[in-house]
Design a protein around this motif. Structure first.
Motif, PDB file in Angstrom:
ATOM      1  N   LYS A  66       0.842  -1.128   0.092  1.00 20.95           N
ATOM      2  CA  LYS A  66       0.207  -0.036  -0.138  1.00 20.95           C
ATOM      3  C   LYS A  66       0.906   1.298  -0.014  1.00 20.95           C
ATOM      4  CE  LYS A  66      -3.608  -1.968  -0.353  1.00 20.95           C
ATOM      5  NZ  LYS A  66      -4.372  -1.812  -1.769  1.00 20.95           N
ATOM      6  N   HIS A  67       2.131   1.176   0.625  1.00 21.45           N
ATOM      7  CA  HIS A  67       3.004   2.330   0.721  1.00 21.45           C
ATOM      8  C   HIS A  67       3.458   2.619  -0.560  1.00 21.45           C
ATOM      9  CE1 HIS A  67       2.344   2.186   4.827  1.00 21.45           C
ATOM     10  NE2 HIS A  67       3.132   1.295   5.113  1.00 21.45           N
ATOM     11  N   ILE A  68       3.859   1.553  -1.304  1.00 24.66           N
ATOM     12  CA  ILE A  68       4.532   1.487  -2.673  1.00 24.66           C
ATOM     13  C   ILE A  68       3.323   2.174  -3.574  1.00 24.66           C
ATOM     14  CG2 ILE A  68       5.504   0.334  -4.651  1.00 24.66           C
ATOM     15  CD1 ILE A  68       7.295   0.432  -2.231  1.00 24.66           C
ATOM     16  N   GLU A  69       2.127   1.684  -3.409  1.00 22.68           N
ATOM     17  CA  GLU A  69       0.947   2.129  -4.321  1.00 22.68           C
ATOM     18  C   GLU A  69       0.763   3.629  -4.281  1.00 22.68           C
ATOM     19  OE1 GLU A  69      -3.253   0.437  -3.697  1.00 22.68           O
ATOM     20  OE2 GLU A  69      -1.942  -1.465  -4.163  1.00 22.68           O
ATOM     21  N   ALA A  70       0.968   4.296  -3.013  1.00 27.40           N
ATOM     22  CA  ALA A  70       0.673   5.335  -2.443  1.00 27.40           C
ATOM     23  C   ALA A  70       1.913   6.333  -2.796  1.00 27.40           C
ATOM     24  CB  ALA A  70       0.250   5.555  -1.193  1.00 27.40           C
ATOM     25  N   PRO A 100      -4.867  -4.281   4.766  1.00 27.69           N
ATOM     26  CA  PRO A 100      -4.828  -3.529   3.590  1.00 27.69           C
ATOM     27  C   PRO A 100      -6.223  -2.975   3.089  1.00 27.69           C
ATOM     28  CG  PRO A 100      -3.576  -5.472   3.399  1.00 27.69           C
ATOM     29  CD  PRO A 100      -4.399  -5.635   4.631  1.00 27.69           C
ATOM     30  N   GLU A 101      -7.305  -3.665   3.415  1.00 29.65           N
ATOM     31  CA  GLU A 101      -8.797  -3.442   3.175  1.00 29.65           C
ATOM     32  C   GLU A 101      -9.190  -2.172   3.795  1.00 29.65           C
ATOM     33  OE1 GLU A 101     -12.972  -5.589   3.563  1.00 29.65           O
ATOM     34  OE2 GLU A 101     -10.986  -6.916   3.184  1.00 29.65           O
ATOM     35  N   LEU A 102      -8.696  -2.226   5.243  1.00 31.80           N
ATOM     36  CA  LEU A 102      -9.128  -0.912   6.001  1.00 31.80           C
ATOM     37  C   LEU A 102      -8.400   0.214   5.458  1.00 31.80           C
ATOM     38  CD1 LEU A 102     -10.186   0.430   8.373  1.00 31.80           C
ATOM     39  CD2 LEU A 102      -8.448  -0.196   9.686  1.00 31.80           C
ATOM     40  N   TRP A 103      -7.115   0.243   5.113  1.00 32.12           N
ATOM     41  CA  TRP A 103      -6.339   1.232   4.611  1.00 32.12           C
ATOM     42  C   TRP A 103      -6.873   1.982   3.284  1.00 32.12           C
ATOM     43  CZ3 TRP A 103      -1.728   3.414   5.980  1.00 32.12           C
ATOM     44  CH2 TRP A 103      -0.928   4.011   5.149  1.00 32.12           C
ATOM     45  N   ASP A 104      -7.328   0.900   2.407  1.00 30.40           N
ATOM     46  CA  ASP A 104      -7.972   1.274   1.180  1.00 30.40           C
ATOM     47  C   ASP A 104      -9.435   2.100   1.748  1.00 30.40           C
ATOM     48  OD1 ASP A 104      -6.236   0.487  -0.374  1.00 30.40           O
ATOM     49  OD2 ASP A 104      -7.026  -1.340  -0.939  1.00 30.40           O
ATOM     50  N   ALA A 105     -10.208   1.297   2.712  1.00 24.79           N
ATOM     51  CA  ALA A 105     -11.456   2.131   2.974  1.00 24.79           C
ATOM     52  C   ALA A 105     -11.099   3.648   3.492  1.00 24.79           C
ATOM     53  CB  ALA A 105     -12.156   1.347   3.839  1.00 24.79           C
ATOM     54  N   LYS A 126     -10.438   6.074   0.921  1.00 26.20           N
ATOM     55  CA  LYS A 126     -11.689   6.442   0.202  1.00 26.20           C
ATOM     56  C   LYS A 126     -12.446   7.294   1.165  1.00 26.20           C
ATOM     57  CE  LYS A 126     -13.081   2.770  -3.142  1.00 26.20           C
ATOM     58  NZ  LYS A 126     -12.682   1.456  -2.778  1.00 26.20           N
ATOM     59  N   ALA A 127     -12.433   7.355   2.301  1.00 26.61           N
ATOM     60  CA  ALA A 127     -12.988   8.134   3.402  1.00 26.61           C
ATOM     61  C   ALA A 127     -12.504   9.448   3.404  1.00 26.61           C
ATOM     62  CB  ALA A 127     -13.298   7.421   4.422  1.00 26.61           C
ATOM     63  N   GLY A 128     -11.473   9.792   2.594  1.00 24.47           N
ATOM     64  CA  GLY A 128     -10.574  10.973   2.694  1.00 24.47           C
ATOM     65  C   GLY A 128      -9.384  10.988   3.559  1.00 24.47           C
ATOM     66  N   VAL A 129      -9.181   9.934   4.170  1.00 26.34           N
ATOM     67  CA  VAL A 129      -7.750   9.831   5.047  1.00 26.34           C
ATOM     68  C   VAL A 129      -6.530   9.623   4.233  1.00 26.34           C
ATOM     69  CG1 VAL A 129      -6.658   8.837   6.929  1.00 26.34           C
ATOM     70  CG2 VAL A 129      -9.400   8.882   6.822  1.00 26.34           C
ATOM     71  N   LYS A 130      -5.479  10.462   4.407  1.00 26.34           N
ATOM     72  CA  LYS A 130      -4.519  10.499   3.564  1.00 26.34           C
ATOM     73  C   LYS A 130      -3.236   9.705   4.318  1.00 26.34           C
ATOM     74  CE  LYS A 130      -5.377  14.084   0.409  1.00 26.34           C
ATOM     75  NZ  LYS A 130      -5.481  15.543   0.244  1.00 26.34           N
ATOM     76  N   PRO A 131      -2.351   8.925   3.570  1.00 27.75           N
ATOM     77  CA  PRO A 131      -1.430   8.312   4.081  1.00 27.75           C
ATOM     78  C   PRO A 131      -0.170   9.514   4.610  1.00 27.75           C
ATOM     79  CG  PRO A 131      -1.934   7.430   1.995  1.00 27.75           C
ATOM     80  CD  PRO A 131      -2.643   8.595   2.171  1.00 27.75           C
ATOM     81  N   ILE A 132       0.274   9.254   5.642  1.00 26.59           N
ATOM     82  CA  ILE A 132       1.115  10.030   6.228  1.00 26.59           C
ATOM     83  C   ILE A 132       2.650   9.303   6.666  1.00 26.59           C
ATOM     84  CG2 ILE A 132       1.757  11.974   8.037  1.00 26.59           C
ATOM     85  CD1 ILE A 132      -0.717  12.410   6.377  1.00 26.59           C
ATOM     86  N   GLY A 133       3.693   9.761   6.540  1.00 25.29           N
ATOM     87  CA  GLY A 133       5.168   9.159   6.590  1.00 25.29           C
ATOM     88  C   GLY A 133       5.345   9.471   7.801  1.00 25.29           C
TER      89      GLY A 133
END
Lengths: 129, 372
Positions: B16-20, B212-217, B220-227
Motif C-alpha cells: 500500500k505504501h508503494i502504491e501511494a 490493507p482493506e481498511l487502509w483502502d477504505a 476512500k473516506a478521505g484519510v491520506k497516508p502520512i509518513g
C-alpha cells in the motif's frame, strides 16, 4: 525523475552553475538535490563580498529532515544573494533552476568553469546516487 | 538473538505504501515510508483534516494470568492501579534498576487478568529480554501479537472519517470512547482513542489480513497516508518524547520531562528503578527538560549546545515546526533555567537567540506558545 537543464554546469555536490557571460555565474542546487532534501525551510545565504576558494562551504540549505552545505564550485567573490529565499525558502523546491537560485559569484578566472561537469556528465553522476 | 543481519521486515501494508508513492527507508529494521511526497503537506493534512500512519512495526504484547497486575505494578514506573475502568490506557516508562529508561509504552487495562501493552519497534529485543527476565517470579503469560497490524488515524476529522466505515451499532460504541480508552471489537479488532500527534483520532489494531482493506477504505473516506517524517514533526510540536533521542537507558525520567509519569505513591509499591529515583529526588535533580523556540532564523537539531544563564544544556530533538513556522526543540538544560528565559543555541559556530518555553508547542491545531 529529476530534471537536468543543459544550459548550465554541475558539481558533484549537486550545485548548478549558470554562466551569465559577464564574468559572473549564478549558483543554486539541482532538482535532484532539492528532491533528496525534501521540504526546504531555511537557506543560510553566503555573506556579500565574501571571497571563496573552490569547494569552500559558503552557506547551508536546511530541510525539515537535514542540513546540507552549499559549496563554491569555483574560486570567486559573492556579488549577489537571493534574499527572497529568506521569506520563501520553499522556492528552492518549486523552482530550483530559476527563482530558487541562491547566489551570484564573480569568477576569479572564467577558465575554472571548464573543470565542472556538463549536463550529460551530471546525469551519469546522479544515476549512480 | 539479533535481527540486525537479517533482511528488513515489511508490514502487511508495504504494498500500500508503494502504491501511494511512499519513499521507503529503513526504520529499526523495517521498510517504512518516510513520506509520500511532501512531509510538510502531510503534517498540515493531520493538523487540518485527517491522516493515517502505518505503525504496524510497533510491538503489541498481551499479558494474561492471575499475577499480571502485581507483575505490571513491579515492572512499570507509572502505577497501573490508576486503571479502574475497562479499556483505560496508561502511558508509562519501563526503567532499569538505575532508573534509566528502557522504553516508554502504553498499557491498556482490559480485565483484571488481561493487559495489553504497546512498545517501540527499535527497543523490541531489549524490552522482551528485560520483561521475560522480570516475569520469572510471576504467573504471567506473554503473547506477542505479530498477527496484528496497527493504523493510527489522526486529525480533527479523523474520528468521524474512521467511524463512517463501521456498522451503525459498532460506530456508536466506538464513538463513545473517551480519550485514552481502547475497545476490543469482534474479529480481533481494537480501537483506541490515542495517538502521537497532539490531535484527536484512533489507533486501530486489526489482523494483518484485513489491514490493507481498511487502509483502502480509509483512503476512500478521505484519510491520506502520512509518513514517518511528519510523524516526527507532529509529535515534537505536541511535546511528546521520542525514545532513543529524548531519553534512553542513560537518562532518568526526572530529567526527560517524564516526572509526571512516575508514581511514587503509594510508598509501598516496589517498582524497578524506584530506589534510585527516590535518592535522586532527595539529592536534588540538577537538570530539567524544556522546550525551545528559536528567535533567530535557522533550524534546531538534536545535539546542538544550549547556553543558558545557569550553564550549558543540549537539544535532544529539534525541527522546523510547520505549524508555527519556527524552529522548535526539546532540550535538557540546568535545573535553574526558567520558563520565558532567553538563551542561545550554538549552530555552526554561531550563537543564535532562543526562548525557553514549556515543552509543548501545538495541541489540537493551535499554538500553545501564548500560554508561556
Amino acid at each position: 525523475m529529476s530534471e537536468i537543464l543543459d544550459d548550465r554546469k554541475y558539481t558533484k555536490s549537486h550545485e548548478w552553475v549558470l554562466d551569465n557571460g559577464d564574468g559572473t555565474v549564478n549558483i543554486g542546487i539541482s532538482d535532484h538535490a532539492q528532491e533528496l532534501l525534501g521540504d526546504i525551510v531555511y537557506v543560510e545565504l553566503p555573506e556579500m563580498d565574501a571571497e571563496f576558494g573552490a569547494e569552500d562551504a559558503v552557506g547551508v540549505v536546511e530541510s525539515v529532515k537535514a542540513a546540507s552545505d552549499i559549496y563554491a564550485p569555483v574560486p570567486g567573490t559573492v556579488v549577489a544573494v537571493n534574499e527572497a529565499l529568506d521569506d520563501a525558502p520553499e522556492t528552492v523546491n518549486s523552482d530550483p533552476f530559476g527563482e530558487g537560485w541562491i547566489y551570484t559569484l564573480k569568477l576569479d578566472s572564467a577558465d575554472d568553469l571548464d573543470e565542472l561537469m556538463d549536463a550529460d556528465a551530471y546525469q551519469t553522476e546522479v544515476a549512480d546516487d | 538473538m539479533s535481527d540486525k543481519n537479517t533482511d528488513p521486515q515489511r508490514t502487511a501494508l508495504y504494498d500500500k505504501h508503494i502504491e501511494a508513492g511512499g519513499k521507503i527507508v529503513d526504520f529499526a529494521g523495517w521498510e517504512m515510508s518516510i513520506n509520500y511526497g511532501s512531509q510538510v503537506e502531510e503534517h498540515h493534512q493531520v493538523r487540518n483534516d485527517a491522516g493515517m500512519f502505518d505503525v504496524s512495526h510497533m510491538v503489541v504484547l498481551d499479558f494474561k494470568g492471575k499475577d499480571v497486575k502485581s507483575f505490571l505494578r513491579h515492572l512499570l514506573a507509572n502505577n497501573i492501579d490508576k486503571l479502574k475502568d475497562s479499556g483505560k490506557a496508561l502511558y508509562s516508562c519501563m526503567l532499569n534498576e538505575n532508573s534509566g529508561v528502557i522504553d516508554d509504552l502504553i498499557v491498556y487495562y482490559l480485565s483484571d487478568e488481561f493487559y495489553r501493552m504497546v512498545i517501540n519497534a527499535a527497543t523490541r529485543e531489549n524490552d522482551l529480554a528485560w520483561i521475560t527476565q522480570q516475569m520469572d517470579a510471576f504467573e504471567v503469560d506473554l503473547t506477542e501479537r505479530t498477527d496484528l497490524s496497527m493504523i493510527a488515524v489522526q486529525g480533527p476529522n479523523a474520528r468521524e472519517k474512521a467511524l463512517s466505515l463501521l456498522d451503525k451499532a459498532t460506530a456508536e460504541k466506538v464513538a463513545e470512547l473517551k480519550p485514552f480508552f481502547g475497545l476490543p471489537l469482534e474479529g480481533g479488532r481494537f480501537y483506541a482513542r490515542t495517538g502521537y500527534t497532539g490531535e484527536d483520532g484512533f489507533e486501530i489494531m486489526i489482523s494483518n489480513e484485513e489491514a490493507p482493506e481498511l487502509w483502502d477504505a480509509l483512503i476512500k473516506a478521505g484519510v491520506k497516508p502520512i509518513g514517518l517524517g511528519a510523524r516526527d514533526t507532529l509529535r515534537l510540536e505536541a511535546g511528546m518524547n521520542l525514545y532513543g533521542t529524548d531519553m534512553d537507558t542513560s537518562t532518568s525520567p526526572l530529567v526527560s520531562g517524564l516526572t509526571w509519569t512516575i508514581a511514587l505513591s503509594p510508598e509501598d509499591r516496589d517498582f524497578l528503578g524506584r530506589k534510585v529515583l527516590e535518592d535522586d529526588k532527595l539529592a536534588g535533580v540538577k537538570e530539567k527538560f524544556v522546550g525551545l523556540v528559536l528567535e533567530d532564523r535557522g533550524v534546531l537539531r538534536s545535539h546542538q549546545k544550549v547556553i543558558t544563564e545557569s550553564g550549558e544544556g543540549t537539544i535532544t530533538s529539534g525541527t522546523f515546526s510547520p505549524t508555527l513556522k519556527k524552529a522548535i526543540a526539546l532540550a535538557r538544560v540546568p535545573a535553574g533555567t526558567g520558563l520565558g528565559e532567553q538563551c542561545h543555541v550554538e549552530i555552526r559556530g554561531k550563537k543564535l537567540a532562543a526562548k525557553v518555553v514549556k515543552p509543548v508547542f501545538v495541541r489540537n491545531g493551535k499554538s500553545c506558545l501564548e500560554n508561556t
